[in-house]
Structure formats: structure tokens, C-alpha cells
Design a protein around this motif. Structure first.
Motif, short mmCIF file in Angstrom:
data_model
loop_
_atom_site.label_atom_id
_atom_site.label_comp_id
_atom_site.label_asym_id
_atom_site.label_seq_id
_atom_site.Cartn_x
_atom_site.Cartn_y
_atom_site.Cartn_z
N GLY A 1 43.86 41.43 -30.46
CA GLY A 1 45.16 41.67 -29.85
C GLY A 1 46.25 41.76 -30.89
O GLY A 1 46.02 42.16 -32.04
N THR A 2 47.46 41.37 -30.50
CA THR A 2 48.59 41.36 -31.43
C THR A 2 48.59 40.04 -32.17
O THR A 2 48.95 38.99 -31.60
CB THR A 2 49.92 41.55 -30.68
N VAL A 3 48.16 40.06 -33.40
CA VAL A 3 48.05 38.82 -34.19
C VAL A 3 49.43 38.41 -34.68
O VAL A 3 50.16 39.20 -35.29
CB VAL A 3 47.10 39.01 -35.38
N LEU A 4 49.82 37.18 -34.39
CA LEU A 4 51.12 36.62 -34.74
C LEU A 4 52.26 37.41 -34.10
O LEU A 4 53.10 38.02 -34.78
CB LEU A 4 51.30 36.56 -36.26
N SER A 5 52.26 37.41 -32.80
CA SER A 5 53.36 38.02 -32.05
C SER A 5 54.63 37.20 -32.27
O SER A 5 54.60 36.11 -32.86
CB SER A 5 53.02 38.06 -30.57
N ASP A 6 55.76 37.71 -31.78
CA ASP A 6 57.02 36.98 -31.91
C ASP A 6 56.92 35.61 -31.25
O ASP A 6 57.41 34.61 -31.78
CB ASP A 6 58.16 37.78 -31.28
N GLY A 7 56.27 35.57 -30.09
CA GLY A 7 56.09 34.29 -29.39
C GLY A 7 55.24 33.32 -30.18
O GLY A 7 55.54 32.13 -30.27
N GLU A 8 54.17 33.82 -30.78
CA GLU A 8 53.28 32.96 -31.58
C GLU A 8 54.01 32.43 -32.82
O GLU A 8 53.86 31.26 -33.19
CB GLU A 8 52.03 33.74 -31.97
N MET A 9 54.80 33.28 -33.46
CA MET A 9 55.55 32.83 -34.64
C MET A 9 56.57 31.78 -34.26
O MET A 9 56.78 30.80 -34.98
CB MET A 9 56.24 34.02 -35.30
N LYS A 10 57.22 31.96 -33.11
CA LYS A 10 58.21 30.99 -32.66
C LYS A 10 57.58 29.64 -32.40
O LYS A 10 58.10 28.59 -32.80
CB LYS A 10 58.90 31.51 -31.39
N VAL A 11 56.42 29.65 -31.75
CA VAL A 11 55.71 28.40 -31.48
C VAL A 11 55.22 27.76 -32.78
O VAL A 11 55.33 26.54 -32.96
CB VAL A 11 54.52 28.66 -30.54
N PHE A 12 54.69 28.58 -33.68
CA PHE A 12 54.19 28.04 -34.95
C PHE A 12 55.29 27.32 -35.71
O PHE A 12 55.10 26.20 -36.21
CB PHE A 12 53.62 29.17 -35.82
N LYS A 13 56.46 27.93 -35.82
CA LYS A 13 57.56 27.31 -36.56
C LYS A 13 57.99 26.00 -35.91
O LYS A 13 58.33 25.03 -36.58
CB LYS A 13 58.74 28.28 -36.64
N LYS A 14 57.94 25.97 -34.58
CA LYS A 14 58.29 24.75 -33.86
C LYS A 14 57.27 23.64 -34.09
O LYS A 14 57.63 22.48 -34.34
CB LYS A 14 58.41 25.05 -32.36
N LYS B 1 55.14 23.38 -36.63
CA LYS B 1 55.06 22.99 -38.04
C LYS B 1 56.10 21.93 -38.39
O LYS B 1 55.89 21.10 -39.27
CB LYS B 1 55.22 24.21 -38.94
N ARG B 2 57.23 21.95 -37.69
CA ARG B 2 58.25 20.93 -37.94
C ARG B 2 57.81 19.57 -37.41
O ARG B 2 58.30 18.54 -37.86
CB ARG B 2 59.56 21.34 -37.27
N LYS B 3 56.87 19.58 -36.47
CA LYS B 3 56.40 18.33 -35.87
C LYS B 3 55.13 17.79 -36.54
O LYS B 3 54.93 16.59 -36.66
CB LYS B 3 56.12 18.54 -34.38
N LYS C 1 54.85 15.83 -27.45
CA LYS C 1 54.36 14.51 -27.85
C LYS C 1 52.90 14.58 -28.27
O LYS C 1 52.49 13.98 -29.26
CB LYS C 1 54.51 13.51 -26.70
N PHE C 2 52.12 15.36 -27.52
CA PHE C 2 50.71 15.51 -27.88
C PHE C 2 50.56 16.20 -29.24
O PHE C 2 49.72 15.83 -30.04
CB PHE C 2 49.97 16.30 -26.80
N PHE C 3 51.39 17.20 -29.46
CA PHE C 3 51.30 17.93 -30.73
C PHE C 3 51.73 17.05 -31.90
O PHE C 3 51.16 17.13 -32.99
CB PHE C 3 52.15 19.19 -30.67
N ARG C 4 52.73 16.21 -31.70
CA ARG C 4 53.17 15.31 -32.78
C ARG C 4 52.08 14.32 -33.14
O ARG C 4 51.90 13.96 -34.30
CB ARG C 4 54.44 14.55 -32.35
N GLN C 5 51.34 13.87 -32.13
CA GLN C 5 50.33 12.83 -32.36
C GLN C 5 48.96 13.38 -32.73
O GLN C 5 48.06 12.62 -33.08
CB GLN C 5 50.20 11.97 -31.10
N ALA C 6 48.80 14.69 -32.64
CA ALA C 6 47.48 15.29 -32.85
C ALA C 6 46.97 15.10 -34.27
O ALA C 6 47.73 15.21 -35.24
CB ALA C 6 47.52 16.77 -32.51
N ASP C 7 45.69 14.80 -34.38
CA ASP C 7 45.04 14.74 -35.70
C ASP C 7 44.78 16.14 -36.23
O ASP C 7 44.82 16.38 -37.43
CB ASP C 7 43.72 13.97 -35.60
N VAL C 8 44.48 17.05 -35.32
CA VAL C 8 44.24 18.46 -35.68
C VAL C 8 44.84 19.34 -34.60
O VAL C 8 44.62 19.11 -33.41
CB VAL C 8 42.73 18.77 -35.80
#
Length: 351
Positions: A123-136, A138-140, A107-114
Motif C-alpha cells: 500500500g502507501t508506505v508511511l502515509s501522512d497519517g502514519e507519519m503523524k502517529v509515528f511522531k506522536k 516516538k515522543r512517548k 498509556k498502553f504505548f507509554r508502558q509498552a516494552d515493544v
């Protein structure tokens, strides 16, 4: 007879400027007051080792106060209030965003201005976990800025490659800002990207007026106003329709006043708009500019309009930053310091 006609034109033009200034002033004051009643929510996402807290403190040049979760919340969501209207919302890490019971978080992410999406350059830039979260996410909400932190821990030659890597693998045009919150590298660039994103929702002033260093923001607004005035391309001399330029200048002065928390009065805004265009400053600079080309064309007129608007903006800014009165005498004495003659080429057609 000619002097009488010129004087009549000047009086008519002054009335046009006065009316335009009043209208622009009322509209902009209403707009900024409405903006200052809004709230800004920043959502922070990233692992605990990505430097979220240090980046936020560097961004605001202050230590933010943490506020405990409200009663009844089933997940840990950290709130960091800079003011009652500017809040940074953080989650413990990426795992919480992925969990099935993280609806409160989403809910916070949907309402966020930024959304500031933190990545660790060391470290490991754009790990599998980070990509999974990003895709989730971006849909919101697409208001995402990638913050590639800790660039001080990698070789300078690798930074651009990491930025391009993020852009390629996310397949978006979302901004990627490489920073070092530890050393302060590129933190100003991050502020500017945030301001550009907030501007879309009419919240950039609300954020900017709480920054300690307001100068970069003021400069950007002044040059933008100068560019807009130059695009109008009208010459600031008696007889010209300078209503659009007046609106641009008054809007700029109102915003600068709010930025520095020293609001300008309607009377002062009108006086300065009139003095800039039909006063000695406006008439003299135009006469100087037309000497650049054989015939004063639209390029010269646009150059004068833009240059005078920029000079007016920097004069007002200087007065605010040095606790001077923003009156006609003070501002008119400062304008020549900032005015630059338009640089135009000879437009004489070839023989």
C-alpha cells in the motif's frame, strides 16, 4: 615432585572453579527468577489492513485469545494474551491514536516494552497519517520496530528500497523488518529483533521460553557466551585464573535450563564447569591447540576458552532437546562432537 605440584595446582584450581560456579549460579538464578516475575506488553499500531493479527499468530506460532476491554474503558483496546505475563495490546486503527480522547490508548504505548508499528508494503508506505502517529508515539516511547508486512505482494527487488525509504523518512535508526506473515518470510528475524529489544529491560528470557522453536535463541546465547569466554582470553589449564570463564559457562547453563524449562541444579553446574576445565576434555584440547603455534599465546588460550564454552553449550542444548540427562558423563561424551580447534595463524616473528 612435579606430579605432586601439578596435582596440588589442580586441587586449588578446582576449588576456585567450585566457588566461582556457586557464586555465578546463585546470581543468575536470582536474576532469571526475577525476570520471570515481570510482564511484557506489546503495543500494536497500524491500519486494519496491515496484518497485525496474522503477524502476531505467526510470531508466536499459535492463535492468541482475545480479551474484551475492561469495564469503564471509553475506547476499544483489544488485548491478546499469550500467557498471563505476555500481552499484545491492539487498537482498531490509526485514527484512535490521533483522537483527543485516546489517553487510555497512549498509556498502553507509554508502558509498552515493544511497539510493533505495522506498514503495508503493498500500500502507501508511511502515509501522512502514519507519519503523524509515528511522531506522536516516538515522543512517548522509542521502543519501536517497524514491521513492513505483505512483502509477498510486491516485487522482491522493491523490498530493500521500501526499507530504506522508511529509514530515511523517519530519520531514525529504528529497525525495519520486512516480512510476509502469510508465507512466514523473515518472521524469525522479527523474533530476534524483539528479543534484542527486550534484553535491554531484562525480559528476553521471559519471551524466549514461550517460543515453540527455542533452538535459534539457544544458538545465539551459546555463541555469545563463547565470544565472551574468548574475549577473557584465559587458558583452561591448571594454574590459570579461569574464574571469569566459569561464571560465563555457568550463567549460560542456567539460562539454557530455564529456556527449555529444565532447570539445572547447582551441583550439576559445578560438576560440568570443573570437568570442562580441569578434566580430561580441557587438558587434552589445550595440548592439541598449542601445537598450532610454536608458543602457546593468548590467541590460542582465547580460542580454547571460546571453543570449549561453545561445545559445552551445544552439548547441554542437545541433551535438553533429546531428553537426555545433563550429567558429566553425557555432556563430556557430547563435547567432542561440537568442539572445534582454534584456527590461529603462526605467530612466529619474521626473521
Amino acid at each position: 615432585m612435579q606430579d605432586q605440584n601439578t596435582e596440588q595446582l589442580s586441587d586449588e584450581l578446582e576449588k576456585q572453579i567450585r566457588d566461582a560456579a556457586e557464586e555465578a549460579f546463585d546470581e543468575e538464578v536470582e536474576s532469571v527468577n526475577d525476570q520471570l516475575e515481570k510482564e511484557i506488553t506489546f503495543a500494536l499500531v497500524g491500519d486494519i489492513n496491515t496484518g497485525k493479527s496474522s503477524t502476531v499468530n505467526a510470531l508466536m506460532e499459535d492463535e492468541l485469545a482475545s480479551v474484551a476491554p475492561e469495564p469503564g474503558q471509553t475506547i476499544e483496546v483489544g488485548r491478546y494474551y499469550y500467557t498471563e505475563k505476555i500481552v499484545f495490546v491492539d487498537t482498531p486503527g490509526l485514527d484512535d491514536v490521533i483522537k483527543k480522547n485516546s489517553e487510555q490508548t497512549m498509556k498502553f504505548f507509554r508502558q509498552a516494552d515493544v511497539i510493533l508499528f505495522f506498514l503495508n508494503a503493498a500500500g502507501t508506505v508511511l502515509s501522512d497519517g502514519e507519519m503523524k502517529v509515528f511522531k506522536k508515539l516516538k515522543r512517548k516511547n522509542n521502543n519501536i520496530i517497524f514491521v513492513l508486512n505483505k512483502i509477498d505482494a510486491v516485487d522482491e527487488s522493491e523490498v530493500d528500497g521500501l526499507v530504506q525509504y522508511v529509514k530515511r523518512h523517519t530519520a531514525t535508526n529504528l529497525p525495519v523488518i520486512p516480512i510476509s506473515s502469510k508465507e512466514g518470510t523473515n518472521v524469525q528475524e522479527l523474533r530476534e529483533e524483539i528479543l534484542d529489544m527486550l534484553k535491554k529491560n531484562g525480559k528476553d528470557l521471559l519471551f524466549a521460553r514461550h517460543l515453540r522453536d527455542k533452538s535459534p535463541v539457544a544458538n545465539k546465547w551459546i555463541y555469545a557466551a563463547g565470544g565472551a569466554a574468548g574475549t577473557v582470553g584465559l587458558s583452561p589449564i591448571p594454574g590459570s585464573d579461569i574464574v571469569p570463564i566459569t561464571g560465563i559457562q555457568v550463567t549460560m547453563m542456567v539460562r539454557l535450563g530455564k529456556l527449555y524449562d529444565k532447570p539445572i541444579s547447582k551441583r550439576r553446574a559445578k560438576e560440568l564447569a570443573i570437568a570442562t576445565v580441569v578434566g580430561n576434555i580441557g587438558r587434552t584440547t589445550f595440548r592439541q591447540a598449542v601445537k598450532v603455534v610454536p608458543v602457546a599465546g593468548s590467541i590460542t588460550a582465547a580460542g580454547v576458552a571460546g571453543s570449549l564454552t561453545v561445545a559445552l553449550g551445544f552439548a547441554v542444548k542437545y541433551a535438553y532437546e533429546h531428553d537426555l540427562d545433563v550429567d558429566v558423563d553425557t555432556i563430556m561424551s557430547l563435547i567432542p562432537k561440537y568442539y572445534e580447534e582454534p584456527k590461529v595463524k603462526d605467530q612466529t616473528p619474521p626473521k
